[in-house]
Enzyme design. Sequence first.
Site, PDB file in Angstrom:
ATOM      1  N   ASN A 175       0.808  -1.224   0.000  1.00  9.32           N
ATOM      2  CA  ASN A 175       0.000   0.000   0.000  1.00  9.32           C
ATOM      3  C   ASN A 175       0.839   1.271   0.000  1.00  9.32           C
ATOM      4  O   ASN A 175       0.290   2.368   0.089  1.00  9.32           O
ATOM      5  CB  ASN A 175      -0.952   0.020   1.196  1.00  9.32           C
ATOM      6  CG  ASN A 175      -0.239   0.118   2.539  1.00  9.32           C
ATOM      7  OD1 ASN A 175       0.981   0.178   2.606  1.00  9.32           O
ATOM      8  ND2 ASN A 175      -1.006   0.120   3.616  1.00  9.32           N
ATOM      9  N   LYS A 176       2.146   1.152  -0.134  1.00  9.26           N
ATOM     10  CA  LYS A 176       2.999   2.336  -0.076  1.00  9.26           C
ATOM     11  C   LYS A 176       3.088   3.022  -1.442  1.00  9.26           C
ATOM     12  O   LYS A 176       2.631   2.504  -2.455  1.00  9.26           O
ATOM     13  CB  LYS A 176       4.385   1.955   0.432  1.00  9.26           C
ATOM     14  CG  LYS A 176       4.378   1.447   1.871  1.00  9.26           C
ATOM     15  CD  LYS A 176       3.745   2.444   2.829  1.00  9.26           C
ATOM     16  CE  LYS A 176       3.888   2.053   4.292  1.00  9.26           C
ATOM     17  NZ  LYS A 176       3.013   0.939   4.682  1.00  9.26           N
ATOM     18  N   ILE A 177       3.704   4.211  -1.458  1.00  6.26           N
ATOM     19  CA  ILE A 177       3.763   5.024  -2.676  1.00  6.26           C
ATOM     20  C   ILE A 177       4.430   4.255  -3.804  1.00  6.26           C
ATOM     21  O   ILE A 177       3.972   4.267  -4.948  1.00  6.26           O
ATOM     22  CB  ILE A 177       4.475   6.357  -2.389  1.00  6.26           C
ATOM     23  CG1 ILE A 177       3.606   7.211  -1.450  1.00  6.26           C
ATOM     24  CG2 ILE A 177       4.759   7.116  -3.686  1.00  6.26           C
ATOM     25  CD1 ILE A 177       4.270   8.497  -0.984  1.00  6.26           C
TER      26      ILE A 177
END
Length: 352
Positions: A175-177
């Site tokens: 779910n990170k950038i």
Amino acid sequence: MAFTHPVSRPSLDGRELEYVTDAVSGGWISSQGPYVQRFEEAFAAWNGVAHGVACSSGTAALTLALRALGIGPGDEVIVPEFTMVASAWAVTYTGATPVFVDCGDDLNIDVSRIEEKITPRTRAIMPVHIYGRRCDMDAVMDIAHQYNLRVVEDSAEAHGVRPVGDIACYSLFANKIITAGEGGICLTEDPRLAQQLAHLRAMAFTRDHSFLHKKLAYNFRMTAMQGAVALAQVERLDDILAARREIEARYDAGLKDVPGITLMPARDVLWMYDLRAERREELRAHLDARGVETRLFFKPMSRQPGYLDPVWPTLNAHRFSEDGLYLPTHTGLTAADQEYITGAVREFYTGG
């Protein structure tokens, strides 16, 4: 339930499959092969930093950073009250003690309250760039220099915030950038720290692999397949950040005048679009029924069972955690998606 508008969805529209296929076809499925090193070099270069050391998770990166700095039993590390629990856990994993400082209105550590928590046992400060909102690093670094402390930046949610501390640690969770599914990376200017980070992540093997391990270390290596995905993500990082800026602007425009909603300060990079909401649980149920997933703010560290302290109800961190949530935030969101989401929020508070 399956959400039509999930909180997060990875963007894998670059050369991820090409690079993974190349790694697998070449037999590079462990930590060997070119892709981990290429990712380390590319991400370090993008940030203007000399050295990158990839590892198995963001939590592993924080743990390695603290160990590389020599932090251990008997030491204290300043950590924000408002953060994901992995920040505190990394300190605990080393045998040191996390000492918590409440947040300000931007959710980041209140730098004006750091000095009151410093003791003769304090060895480091761990600022966290919450939800992509850069901490006041000038103030943090001034305090660190004054008290001869090290600085480990928890940048798990802040790819694009340029590091200034001794070591900056990033997560590559799905779910990170940018993502590799799992994974993490430490950035540092210090070649000795980079060498120690790499040594500790690989079980402290000696160069001759004699199986004589002179210190406690970890198996925190990144696989070549993760490195392949991460490299392809770094190649697109500028475009990903630009797309997220547009998402932030659309949310701001769509929600700025909705009664019951309090917008949060602007972010330096957008990880998740966070806000405060009256009747939060009712709003979440309303959005859930319309296929819109939301997530709650972090709970204060002093409320966590492992660090329980009766002060937690008095904290800003508690006040924010009671009414905060974040909305779907990923580069696949279209303007129509966001119009639907903000419309559903507006419907809840105004009936239309």
